[in-house]
Design a protein around this motif. Structure first.
Motif: not given
Length: 321
Positions: A91-95, A137-145, A151-152, A165-169
């Protein structure tokens, strides 16, 4: 048996008023920059509001890269991933990729996500094809992240599937609070997730493994009503994703339906003709059918395949925003 009147909510926009939105999905026969540019320019000229690309390992181009090229060819059409397989990307890579595309397209991204379904994608890649409950379930967790990152927010997350860990996009997307997230699918588990979390909920056609009753307007009405219940005070946009096999402007509707029913092999021409997902007939008949779908289900966002793009231009001209 539940009566249709018990599950149908009249749409906010009555038939004959307001606008539909139309998207067109890129087909697998597009090859090279000239073909992609001509397709994008033509789609925008015909009034389609969004151009989408699929996410599979076979003939399709890589969707986010293809959409970035499209963004440089046209000025206003929105860009839709339809839909990205969540299992392919952290999800961080996709974000970061989604935010970059939103910035470089000046805020035109619609980020579609799904739990994955095509077995070939998993066979070729060696990615485990988990059971449906695990993938959702994995998709739901990914969407939360993903939603928090886009959203910043600074995200620290220790979940079942992802740890950050303290990830930012960076960069931040242009759209606020973030680009709209679309979830597409057919099954109740995935549609329940879409109702709870998505900005756009996309309903796809059934498959040969599902009974013909799953294609009916009544079945779609029950699904959209359930999505609205789960959405609570939110009002997600409701969308139909239509197969190229069941979209055609023609004066011989009966013959076309008989031919397609025979090729599909799991429903009669009569059942096919009653489907909410089938747009076959004259322009006037298709316009009338779409207005009935909107009045019955609230759906006002329609995606057609590239092969139907020219055929459906008069419908888009009549109903599109």
């Amino acid at each position: 048996m539940t009566r249709l009147s018990q599950v149908v909510r009249t749409a906010d926009v009555p038939p004959g008023h307001g606008h539909f939105r139309f998207a067109v999905r890129a087909g697998t026969r597009l090859a090279g920059r000239v073909a992609w540019r001509e397709f994008a320019v033509r789609a925008e000229a015909l009034g389609y509001g969004c151009l989408t690309a699929a996410d599979h390992m076979n003939a399709e181009y890589a969707p986010l890269v293809a959409l970035q090229f499209v963004a440089s060819c046209v000025s206003s059409i929105r860009l839709g991933a339809e839909v990205l397989d969540n299992d392919f990307r952290n999800p961080l890579v996709l974000a970061k990729e989604a935010a970059t595309l939103d910035v470089l397209s000046e805020g035109r991204l619609e980020l579609g996500l799904g739990a994955g379904w095509q077995q070939l994608d998993y066979t070729w890649s060696g990615i485990p094809f988990d059971d449906g409950a695990t993938r959702v379930a994995r998709l739901e967790e990914a969407i939360t992240v993903l939603s928090a990152l886009l959203s910043g927010e600074t995200v620290t997350h220790a979940g079942r599937f992802y740890q950050l860990d303290h990830a930012q996009c960076r960069p931040r997307p242009i759209q606020r609070p973030r680009p709209p997230i679309m979830i597409g699918g057919t099954g109740p588990r995935l549609l329940a997730l879409a109702g709870r979390t998505a900005d756009i909920v996309s309903f796809a056609t059934g498959t040969p493994e599902q009974p013909a009753t799953e294609w009916t307007l009544e079945a779609l009405a029950r699904k959209t009503e359930r999505v609205r219940q789960l959405a609570g005070p939110r009002s997600p946009e409701l969308r139909l994703h239509l197969s190229p096999d069941v979209c055609r402007v023609t004066d011989d509707r009966a013959s076309y339906l008989r031919e397609k029913a025979a090729s599909l092999g799991f429903m009669s021409a009569e059942d096919l003709g009653r489907s909410a997902y089938v747009l076959v007939g004259s322009v006037d008949a298709i316009v009338e059918h779409l207005e009935q779908i909107r009045a019955t289900t609230g759906v006002s966002y329609i995606t057609v395949h590239q092969s139907a793009m020219e055929d459906f231009a008069p419908v888009v001209a009549r109903l599109g925003s």
